[in-house]
Design a protein around this motif. Structure first.
Motif, short mmCIF file in Angstrom:
data_model
loop_
_atom_site.label_atom_id
_atom_site.label_comp_id
_atom_site.label_asym_id
_atom_site.label_seq_id
_atom_site.Cartn_x
_atom_site.Cartn_y
_atom_site.Cartn_z
N VAL A 14 0.97 -1.21 0.01
CA VAL A 14 -0.09 -0.07 -0.05
C VAL A 14 0.73 1.37 -0.04
O VAL A 14 0.58 2.16 -0.58
CB VAL A 14 -0.92 0.02 1.17
CG1 VAL A 14 -1.50 1.41 1.56
CG2 VAL A 14 -1.92 -1.00 0.95
N LEU A 16 4.10 1.42 -0.95
CA LEU A 16 4.83 1.35 -2.12
C LEU A 16 3.91 1.94 -3.21
O LEU A 16 4.12 2.70 -4.10
CB LEU A 16 5.03 -0.14 -2.67
CG LEU A 16 6.30 -0.45 -3.44
CD1 LEU A 16 7.57 0.28 -3.10
CD2 LEU A 16 6.74 -1.73 -3.25
N LEU A 17 2.57 1.64 -3.22
CA LEU A 17 1.81 2.04 -4.49
C LEU A 17 1.70 3.63 -4.56
O LEU A 17 1.60 4.32 -5.41
CB LEU A 17 0.45 1.43 -4.42
CG LEU A 17 0.49 -0.25 -5.10
CD1 LEU A 17 -0.87 -0.54 -5.24
CD2 LEU A 17 1.36 -0.24 -6.19
N ASP A 20 4.76 5.26 -5.61
CA ASP A 20 5.11 5.12 -7.03
C ASP A 20 3.96 5.98 -7.90
O ASP A 20 4.33 6.55 -8.74
CB ASP A 20 4.44 3.59 -7.41
CG ASP A 20 5.91 2.68 -7.32
OD1 ASP A 20 6.70 3.01 -6.82
OD2 ASP A 20 5.40 1.60 -7.46
N ARG A 21 2.74 6.16 -7.32
CA ARG A 21 1.74 6.81 -7.90
C ARG A 21 2.20 8.25 -8.04
O ARG A 21 1.93 9.03 -8.86
CB ARG A 21 0.43 6.57 -7.56
CG ARG A 21 -0.09 5.31 -7.71
CD ARG A 21 -1.45 4.80 -6.95
NE ARG A 21 -1.79 3.56 -7.48
CZ ARG A 21 -2.66 2.83 -6.61
NH1 ARG A 21 -3.36 3.32 -5.40
NH2 ARG A 21 -3.10 1.64 -6.77
N GLN A 23 4.94 9.38 -7.48
CA GLN A 23 6.56 9.56 -7.80
C GLN A 23 7.28 10.34 -6.75
O GLN A 23 7.88 11.33 -7.17
CB GLN A 23 6.72 10.06 -9.33
CG GLN A 23 6.12 9.06 -10.14
CD GLN A 23 6.36 9.36 -11.90
OE1 GLN A 23 7.11 10.36 -11.93
NE2 GLN A 23 6.03 8.30 -12.48
N ARG A 57 -5.04 5.22 -8.53
CA ARG A 57 -4.00 5.49 -10.10
C ARG A 57 -4.36 6.88 -10.40
O ARG A 57 -3.36 7.44 -11.14
CB ARG A 57 -4.40 4.57 -10.71
CG ARG A 57 -3.47 3.22 -10.66
CD ARG A 57 -3.38 2.49 -11.71
NE ARG A 57 -4.84 1.86 -11.67
CZ ARG A 57 -5.24 0.74 -11.11
NH1 ARG A 57 -4.36 0.29 -10.40
NH2 ARG A 57 -6.56 0.33 -11.11
#
Lengths: 69, 263
Positions: A14, A16-17, A20-21, A23, A57
């Motif tokens: 969770v 990490l996403l 990532d999303r 950045q 996302r």
């Protein structure tokens, strides 16, 4: 009694996403959340416990529960 | 008019090629004229998984560069009359074809097949861009691991950004015993994190390894994974098929047992 490894995995994925999303680095999401809270609190009365920022996302959802009776 | 479906994952080794082969064969067994296209230039494998590696004469790059006609490159599988394979090139690299060329090829062959399945290479580079060009729908393959889910999320974002709206999730290699003892994420966990529709779940099954060793498919055989692939094919065909809860909730007895064993 050891912690089931799934709980650790879910927490990691969770976080990490979100990084990532957006950045960004892990701490940035907390800063973002705090800044949004401060901005909103200039215009409305909100409490931290009724306020939540969720990053998907394609959207950033700001959730709050308003005045309670 | 055929439907173009890309099978992708981001991370390597999660079962894209096995999935492409089994869904392709499942659709062919259901009487649908199906073509499977390997777009992994330089690292072709779909032919090997399907047991057709000795029959390759021409490949995808030959077709696209005009070195041969499509019919010359297609490999018919004697076991499945409705199935066709267009193999990848082993000696060319990712830059040998472009997304525009893929789109053109797919437009040309769309009318001739019911289903066109594209086996996508791992990664998000040129090979990925080639594979998703011209696809209308995707199957995102993942396993219940942090790294695979992370890559799947990235891939779903890229698919959505490129205008592919119908993206469905296939969760591969679920182990019931590990889920039950809290050492593997559940189907619900993964689906909730990735927030896309679930197409199906494939249990971790030795039969996949055994079948792949022999260049055979599990779909159509009497195995847990084979039956799971068959249900996925029926869902692709538009049937309403329940996704069985393979990690069925523990019965009363098991719960008592766990209570006493302290788990």
């Amino acid at each position: 009694m050891s912690v089931p490894s799934v709980r650790i995995a879910k927490e990691r994925i969770v976080n990490l996403l979100v990084t990532d999303r957006l950045q960004c680095t892990p701490g940035t999401t907390e800063d973002l959340s705090r800044d949004i809270f401060h901005t909103l609190s200039k215009y409305m009365e909100i409490k931290p416990e009724y306020f939540q920022v969720r990053i998907t996302r394609s959207d950033i959802h700001i959730k709050y529960t308003g005045e309670k009776y | 008019m055929g439907e173009v479906i890309v099978i992708t994952s981001g991370k390597g080794g999660v079962g894209k090629t096995t999935t492409t082969a089994n869904i392709g064969i499942g659709l062919a067994l259901a009487g649908k004229k199906t073509i499977v296209i390997d777009t992994d230039l330089g690292l072709r494998n779909l032919d090997v998984v399907m047991g057709l590696e000795n029959r390759i004469v021409y490949n995808l790059v030959d077709v696209i560069s005009g070195g041969c006609r499509l019919k010359q490159a297609l490999i018919r599988d004697q076991r499945y009359p409705e199935l066709y394979l267009l193999p990848s090139a082993q000696t060319k690299d990712k830059s040998a074809i472009s997304p525009e060329q893929m789109r053109k090829l797919l437009a040309e062959i769309k009318d001739e097949f019911d289903y066109i399945l594209i086996d996508c290479p791992a990664g998000i580079e040129q090979g990925f861009k080639n594979a998703i060009a011209g696809a209308e729908r995707s199957i995102v393959v993942t396993t219940p691991e942090v790294s695979a889910i992370r890559d799947a999320d990235r891939i779903i974002g890229l698919l959505e950004a490129s205008g592919i709206q119908k993206n469905e999730l296939l969760i591969n290699r679920i182990r019931v015993d590990m889920v039950r003892r809290g050492d593997m994420m559940t189907v619900e966990d993964v689906t909730e994190i990735l927030a896309i529709d679930l197409l199906g779940v494939i249990p971790d099954d030795e039969q996949v390894v055994i079948a792949t060793n022999q260049g055979e498919a599990v779909v159509g055989t009497d195995s847990l994974s084979g039956e799971a692939y068959e249900r996925i094919c029926r869902r692709i065909l538009g049937e309403k098929v329940d996704i069985p809860d393979i990690c069925c909730p523990e019965g009363f007895l098991e719960r008592i047992k766990h209570l006493f064993s302290g788990k």
